[in-house]
Design a protein around this motif. Structure first.
Motif, PDB file in Angstrom:
ATOM      1  N   ALA A  74      53.854  35.861 -68.961  1.00 22.46           N
ATOM      2  CA  ALA A  74      52.457  35.511 -69.170  1.00 22.46           C
ATOM      3  C   ALA A  74      51.639  36.790 -69.110  1.00 22.46           C
ATOM      4  O   ALA A  74      51.947  37.700 -68.332  1.00 22.46           O
ATOM      5  CB  ALA A  74      51.990  34.536 -68.098  1.00 22.46           C
ATOM      6  N   ILE A  75      50.591  36.878 -69.933  1.00 26.16           N
ATOM      7  CA  ILE A  75      49.792  38.098 -70.028  1.00 26.16           C
ATOM      8  C   ILE A  75      48.344  37.771 -69.689  1.00 26.16           C
ATOM      9  O   ILE A  75      47.693  36.988 -70.389  1.00 26.16           O
ATOM     10  CB  ILE A  75      49.866  38.700 -71.449  1.00 26.16           C
ATOM     11  N   ASP A  76      47.840  38.365 -68.622  1.00 22.75           N
ATOM     12  CA  ASP A  76      46.439  38.208 -68.238  1.00 22.75           C
ATOM     13  C   ASP A  76      45.718  39.518 -68.484  1.00 22.75           C
ATOM     14  O   ASP A  76      46.139  40.572 -67.983  1.00 22.75           O
ATOM     15  CB  ASP A  76      46.319  37.822 -66.776  1.00 22.75           C
ATOM     16  N   VAL A  77      44.647  39.481 -69.265  1.00 25.99           N
ATOM     17  CA  VAL A  77      43.843  40.662 -69.556  1.00 25.99           C
ATOM     18  C   VAL A  77      42.532  40.511 -68.784  1.00 25.99           C
ATOM     19  O   VAL A  77      41.791  39.553 -69.001  1.00 25.99           O
ATOM     20  CB  VAL A  77      43.577  40.805 -71.059  1.00 25.99           C
ATOM     21  N   VAL A  78      42.267  41.458 -67.899  1.00 19.90           N
ATOM     22  CA  VAL A  78      41.144  41.334 -66.971  1.00 19.90           C
ATOM     23  C   VAL A  78      40.210  42.528 -67.115  1.00 19.90           C
ATOM     24  O   VAL A  78      40.642  43.673 -66.989  1.00 19.90           O
ATOM     25  CB  VAL A  78      41.643  41.250 -65.514  1.00 19.90           C
ATOM     26  N   GLY A  79      38.943  42.255 -67.378  1.00 15.11           N
ATOM     27  CA  GLY A  79      37.946  43.308 -67.487  1.00 15.11           C
ATOM     28  C   GLY A  79      37.194  43.508 -66.186  1.00 15.11           C
ATOM     29  O   GLY A  79      36.940  42.555 -65.445  1.00 15.11           O
ATOM     30  N   HIS A  80      36.851  44.768 -65.899  1.00 22.49           N
ATOM     31  CA  HIS A  80      36.101  45.113 -64.682  1.00 22.49           C
ATOM     32  C   HIS A  80      34.964  46.063 -65.052  1.00 22.49           C
ATOM     33  O   HIS A  80      35.023  46.766 -66.067  1.00 22.49           O
ATOM     34  CB  HIS A  80      37.004  45.794 -63.661  1.00 22.49           C
ATOM     35  N   ALA A  81      33.939  46.103 -64.203  1.00 22.24           N
ATOM     36  CA  ALA A  81      32.792  46.969 -64.444  1.00 22.24           C
ATOM     37  C   ALA A  81      32.405  47.693 -63.164  1.00 22.24           C
ATOM     38  O   ALA A  81      32.782  47.294 -62.058  1.00 22.24           O
ATOM     39  CB  ALA A  81      31.609  46.147 -64.957  1.00 22.24           C
ATOM     40  N   SER A  82      31.622  48.752 -63.321  1.00 25.39           N
ATOM     41  CA  SER A  82      31.046  49.430 -62.159  1.00 25.39           C
ATOM     42  C   SER A  82      29.779  48.685 -61.739  1.00 25.39           C
ATOM     43  O   SER A  82      29.411  47.670 -62.331  1.00 25.39           O
ATOM     44  CB  SER A  82      30.715  50.881 -62.510  1.00 25.39           C
ATOM     45  N   SER A  83      29.111  49.209 -60.715  1.00 22.78           N
ATOM     46  CA  SER A  83      27.903  48.554 -60.215  1.00 22.78           C
ATOM     47  C   SER A  83      26.640  49.019 -60.935  1.00 22.78           C
ATOM     48  O   SER A  83      25.538  48.586 -60.585  1.00 22.78           O
ATOM     49  CB  SER A  83      27.757  48.791 -58.710  1.00 22.78           C
ATOM     50  N   ASP A  84      26.787  49.895 -61.916  1.00 15.88           N
ATOM     51  CA  ASP A  84      25.617  50.326 -62.693  1.00 15.88           C
ATOM     52  C   ASP A  84      25.018  49.140 -63.430  1.00 15.88           C
ATOM     53  O   ASP A  84      25.738  48.328 -64.014  1.00 15.88           O
ATOM     54  CB  ASP A  84      26.019  51.393 -63.720  1.00 15.88           C
ATOM     55  N   GLY A  85      23.714  49.033 -63.438  1.00 15.50           N
ATOM     56  CA  GLY A  85      23.072  48.017 -64.258  1.00 15.50           C
ATOM     57  C   GLY A  85      23.061  46.637 -63.622  1.00 15.50           C
ATOM     58  O   GLY A  85      23.444  46.431 -62.472  1.00 15.50           O
ATOM     59  N   ASP A  86      22.626  45.672 -64.420  1.00 18.48           N
ATOM     60  CA  ASP A  86      22.460  44.292 -63.983  1.00 18.48           C
ATOM     61  C   ASP A  86      23.803  43.596 -63.790  1.00 18.48           C
ATOM     62  O   ASP A  86      24.723  43.774 -64.590  1.00 18.48           O
ATOM     63  CB  ASP A  86      21.624  43.539 -65.022  1.00 18.48           C
ATOM     64  N   ASP A  87      23.903  42.769 -62.742  1.00 18.17           N
ATOM     65  CA  ASP A  87      25.153  42.068 -62.448  1.00 18.17           C
ATOM     66  C   ASP A  87      25.606  41.202 -63.615  1.00 18.17           C
ATOM     67  O   ASP A  87      26.786  41.199 -63.984  1.00 18.17           O
ATOM     68  CB  ASP A  87      24.999  41.179 -61.211  1.00 18.17           C
ATOM     69  N   ASN A  88      24.676  40.448 -64.183  1.00 19.62           N
ATOM     70  CA  ASN A  88      25.028  39.540 -65.285  1.00 19.62           C
ATOM     71  C   ASN A  88      25.486  40.308 -66.516  1.00 19.62           C
ATOM     72  O   ASN A  88      26.420  39.892 -67.214  1.00 19.62           O
ATOM     73  CB  ASN A  88      23.836  38.641 -65.632  1.00 19.62           C
ATOM     74  N   TYR A  89      24.824  41.432 -66.772  1.00 19.88           N
ATOM     75  CA  TYR A  89      25.228  42.258 -67.916  1.00 19.88           C
ATOM     76  C   TYR A  89      26.641  42.794 -67.704  1.00 19.88           C
ATOM     77  O   TYR A  89      27.474  42.770 -68.615  1.00 19.88           O
ATOM     78  CB  TYR A  89      24.258  43.418 -68.104  1.00 19.88           C
ATOM     79  N   ASN A  90      26.910  43.281 -66.485  1.00 23.48           N
ATOM     80  CA  ASN A  90      28.238  43.820 -66.193  1.00 23.48           C
ATOM     81  C   ASN A  90      29.317  42.751 -66.317  1.00 23.48           C
ATOM     82  O   ASN A  90      30.421  43.015 -66.789  1.00 23.48           O
ATOM     83  CB  ASN A  90      28.259  44.420 -64.787  1.00 23.48           C
TER      84      ASN A  90
END
Length: 211
Positions: A132-148
């Motif tokens: 099974a393949i799970d592709v997971v995106g992550h963001a830094s804390s820069d900017g708005d939470d919802n945008y990230n």
């Protein structure tokens, strides 16, 4: 009669955790976190596991280690020098792709220079279909939470779509974003924020129940 299929997870004891931040699967010496959590991923969705197994079949329990060893070796060989980090925890493999080598700032479009490495990854994923393949995106804390959150989802979807268009079976793939909830470095520094902007691919073997 088809066997019920389950996924062997390296951190199966974490399946019941309620908070996403508590569901990390493991760390390297450098602190890189694998995946978003078993409960949200292959190890926590029996229907998905069964759907994948119905298409690609499952592994006998004794064969899992060798199968994942060979896949890991192929991935390490093909990603050498590309900036993709390969991590192994138990019977799971994770590929960590920093956004600096995959995406421009504030973009979910994969960089043209990264098509080659992703093509190599796709080839190996097709050679070893019983995962099974799970592709997971992550963001830094820069900017708005919802945008990230949205950006992390878009980036994960971009990588997942690329793999599927390269020939990886869609039934094996799922993608989602974690926003800024799972940093692997200090968001107070520029280097830390850069490390936190990443996409991970988590590979979990499909194992026949009772095998």
């Amino acid at each position: 009669m088809k066997s019920t299929l389950i996924v062997v997870a390296a951190a199966a004891m974490l399946v019941g955790c309620a908070n996403v931040s508590d569901r990390t699967l493991g760390t390297t010496a450098g602190g890189a976190i694998i995946g978003a959590g078993v409960g949200m991923m292959a190890g926590g969705d029996d229907k998905r596991n069964a759907a994948i197994g119905a298409v690609v079949g499952g592994l006998a329990g004794a064969a899992v280690g060798v199968y994942m060893d060979r896949q890991e070796e192929a991935l390490r060989r093909q990603t050498e020098g590309t900036g993709i980090e390969v991590q192994r925890v138990g019977d799971q493999i994770a590929l960590n792709m920093p956004s600096g080598i995959t995406f421009d700032v504030n973009s979910a479009a994969i960089k043209g220079d990264f098509y080659g490495p992703l093509d190599q990854v796709s080839t190996t994923l097709m050679e070893y279909p019983k995962t099974a393949i799970d592709v997971v995106g992550h963001a830094s804390s820069d900017g708005d939470d919802n945008y990230n959150q949205t950006l992390s989802e878009r980036r994960a979807n971009s990588v997942s779509s690329y793999l599927m268009n390269s020939g990886v079976q869609s039934v094996r793939l799922t993608s989602f974003g974690m926003g800024e909830t799972q940093p692997i470095a200090d968001n107070s520094t520029q280097a830390g924020r850069a490390a936190n902007r990443r996409v991970e691919i988590l590979l979990t073997p499909i194992v026949e129940d009772g095998a």
